[in-house]
Design an enzyme around this catalytic site. Structure first.
Site, PDB file in Angstrom:
ATOM      1  CB  ALA A  80      -0.948   0.000   1.199  1.00 42.30           C
ATOM      2  CB  THR A  81       4.242   2.115   1.298  1.00 42.45           C
ATOM      3  OG1 THR A  81       3.948   1.818   2.659  1.00 42.45           O
ATOM      4  CG2 THR A  81       5.194   3.299   1.225  1.00 42.45           C
ATOM      5  CG  ASN A 163      -3.206   3.112  10.280  1.00 36.90           C
ATOM      6  OD1 ASN A 163      -3.773   4.136   9.877  1.00 36.90           O
ATOM      7  ND2 ASN A 163      -1.993   3.148  10.777  1.00 36.90           N
ATOM      8  CG  HIS A 213       1.566  -6.884   5.222  1.00 33.48           C
ATOM      9  ND1 HIS A 213       1.858  -6.493   6.502  1.00 33.48           N
ATOM     10  CD2 HIS A 213       1.688  -5.764   4.467  1.00 33.48           C
ATOM     11  CE1 HIS A 213       2.163  -5.204   6.526  1.00 33.48           C
ATOM     12  NE2 HIS A 213       2.066  -4.739   5.301  1.00 33.48           N
ATOM     13  CB  THR A 251      10.621  -9.320 -12.550  1.00 30.24           C
ATOM     14  OG1 THR A 251      11.657  -8.976 -13.458  1.00 30.24           O
ATOM     15  CG2 THR A 251      10.154 -10.748 -12.803  1.00 30.24           C
ATOM     16  CB  CYS A 337       4.204   2.602   9.875  1.00 30.57           C
ATOM     17  SG  CYS A 337       3.148   1.336   9.213  1.00 30.57           S
TER      18      CYS A 337
HETATM   19  N1  PMP Z   1      -1.999   2.489   4.739  1.00 27.76           N
HETATM   20  C1  PMP Z   1      -2.487   1.985   5.873  1.00 27.76           C
HETATM   21  C2  PMP Z   1      -3.813   2.459   6.378  1.00 27.76           C
HETATM   22  C3  PMP Z   1      -1.771   1.022   6.575  1.00 27.76           C
HETATM   23  O1  PMP Z   1      -2.252   0.518   7.709  1.00 27.76           O
HETATM   24  C4  PMP Z   1      -0.511   0.598   6.072  1.00 27.76           C
HETATM   25  C5  PMP Z   1       0.327  -0.408   6.816  1.00 27.76           C
HETATM   26  N2  PMP Z   1       0.622  -0.024   8.131  1.00 27.76           N
HETATM   27  C6  PMP Z   1      -0.061   1.146   4.875  1.00 27.76           C
HETATM   28  C7  PMP Z   1      -0.822   2.082   4.232  1.00 27.76           C
HETATM   29  C8  PMP Z   1       1.247   0.707   4.270  1.00 27.76           C
HETATM   30  O2  PMP Z   1       1.076  -0.567   3.732  1.00 27.76           O
HETATM   31  P1  PMP Z   1       2.302  -1.483   3.277  1.00 27.76           P
HETATM   32  O3  PMP Z   1       2.832  -2.107   4.529  1.00 27.76           O
HETATM   33  O4  PMP Z   1       1.691  -2.486   2.364  1.00 27.76           O
HETATM   34  O5  PMP Z   1       3.286  -0.621   2.593  1.00 27.76           O
END
Ligand code: PMP
Length: 400
Positions: A80-81, A163, A213, A251, A337
């Site tokens: 997602a990042t 989150n 994940h 890839t 994070c």
């Molecule tokens: N957005 C939200 C709301 C999340 O909870 C997270 C993960 N903590 C992320 C983005 C980032 O996701 P990823 O670990 O897949 O980079």
């Protein structure tokens, strides 16, 4: 089956940070790895390569069907990042070029860092940031959202499920307002798949980010949904082999993609059952904490709340001491994070909690594997620690 951790007595309630892979997911992934499997590069122009490419395309179709999208609207990313960065920086560059003076982006302070930091990068390139106001529960009111979107607003970003607190934004309503004002809305749905029913097309969301994940898939894989009609365009952030229609070179990781899709299918198929299970666990934990401890405060919404998260602030305890005391419990303080930085959660501060309360907060999050025994064990540890720390605290004596 209960997961086995490094220490048998460790209780894991941090599924919103990362969830373990189910056996079915591991099996599907493993089948892609060895000499008998789909290990070949999907870009290779030979039989094994084409077989891998076919598997990737089948996975794309299956994932698209789960989120109410068309296969060609899915871009595989590393998580997602990356999806958030590609959506925001990519769309900003495509529509406004670099250094777009006067262009505005609307975003709430309660967003994940992987949304806030790309927005800050845009601010360095001349974009103006408008902060979307949230109420004390962290919800964006539709009226203030509408009020903030002006002539110059080109982009807005809003997460579906928070989150840290698990509150659910009213994305269909916000998407409608954004569409009326011709604002491109990006939705960070990293915490949402498998937690509620979502549908990209019906909600008319132009861009949505996912992360495997968080729903029982592997780390290092995610997806960005990019609407095709009306079309949404982004500039790529990386250049190379031109995979993913040139939008995301690199890839394709067949095993990761297969794992993501298998996990997503399980999460969606079991949604109802899991929601009921989490609701029960959440209520049980909240009731135990509330019954035993005065002045514990819920950070969340009454109704618009995902049951997989319970976030609580404990008055009269030092956050650092609490974290150090809970060494048999894997939970989050603030978001995982940002937990390298010893700052109280910016999300909870944005909701009006003071520094001390924000710091003395715990996020419990539940997964498919969570049990009533986990909940009772966690409650016991937290109640014991909070009571012990309060007994030692002169501040608590003052308050009591
Ligand atoms: N957005 C939200 C709301 C999340 O909870 C997270 C993960 N903590 C992320 C983005 C980032 O996701 P990823 O670990 O897949 O980079």
């Amino acid at each position: 089956m209960r997961p086995v951790y490094l220490r048998a007595e460790m209780i894991y309630l941090d599924y919103a940070a990362s969830a373990p892979l189910r056996e079915e997911v591991i099996e599907a992934m493993t089948r892609c790895l060895g000499v008998d499997g789909h290990f070949a590069n999907p870009s290779s122009d030979h039989g094994p390569g084409r077989a891998s490419a076919l598997l990737v395309e089948q996975a794309r179709e299956r994932f698209a069907a789960l989120i109410g999208a068309k296969p060609q609207e899915i871009i595989w990313t590393s998580g997602a990042t990356e999806a958030n960065n590609l959506a925001l920086l990519g769309a900003a560059e495509f529509y406004a070029g670099t250094g777009a003076d006067g262009q505005r982006i609307a975003v709430a302070k309660t967003e994940h860092k992987s949304v806030l930091d790309p927005c800050r990068q845009l601010a360095l390139r001349g974009w103006k940031l408008d902060w979307l106001p949230t109420d004390a529960q962290g919800l964006i009111e539709t009226e203030s959202f509408a009020g903030l979107l002006g002539e110059q607003t080109a982009l807005a970003s809003c997460m579906l499920v928070n989150n840290e607190t698990g509150v659910i934004q009213d994305i269909p309503a916000l998407a409608e307002l954004a569409a009326e004002r011709q604002v491109l809305l990006h939705v960070d749905a990293a915490q949402a798949l498998g937690k509620l029913d979502l549908h990209c097309q019906r909600w008319n969301v132009p861009m949505m980010s996912f992360s495997a994940h968080k729903f029982g898939g592997p780390k290092g894989i995610g997806a960005l949904y990019l609407r095709q009609r009306p079309p949404v365009k982004v500039r790529p952030l990386m250049f190379g082999g031109g995979q993913e229609r040139g939008l995301r070179s690199g890839t394709l990781a067949v095993h990761q993609i297969v794992g993501l899709v298998r996990a997503a299918e399980l999460a969606v198929a079991e949604l109802e059952r899991n929601l009921g299970h989490w609701q029960q666990l959440r209520q049980r934990l909240w009731r135990s904490l509330q019954d035993a401890l005065p002045q514990c405060l819920l950070n969340g919404a009454d109704e618009r709340q995902s049951p997989h998260v319970l976030n609580v602030s404990f008055a009269g305890v030092d956050g650092e001491a609490l974290r150090a005391d809970l060494d048999g419990l894997a939970v989050s303080s603030g978001s995982a994070c940002t937990s390298e930085h010893a700052e109280p959660s910016y999300v909870l501060r944005a909701l009006g909690r003071d520094d001390a309360l924000a710091d003395a907060s715990l996020r419990f999050s539940f997964g498919v594997q969570s049990t009533v025994e986990d909940i009772d064990g966690a409650a016991q540890q937290v109640i014991h620690s909070v009571r012990r720390l309060r007994a030692l605290s002169p501040l608590w004596e003052d308050a009591a």
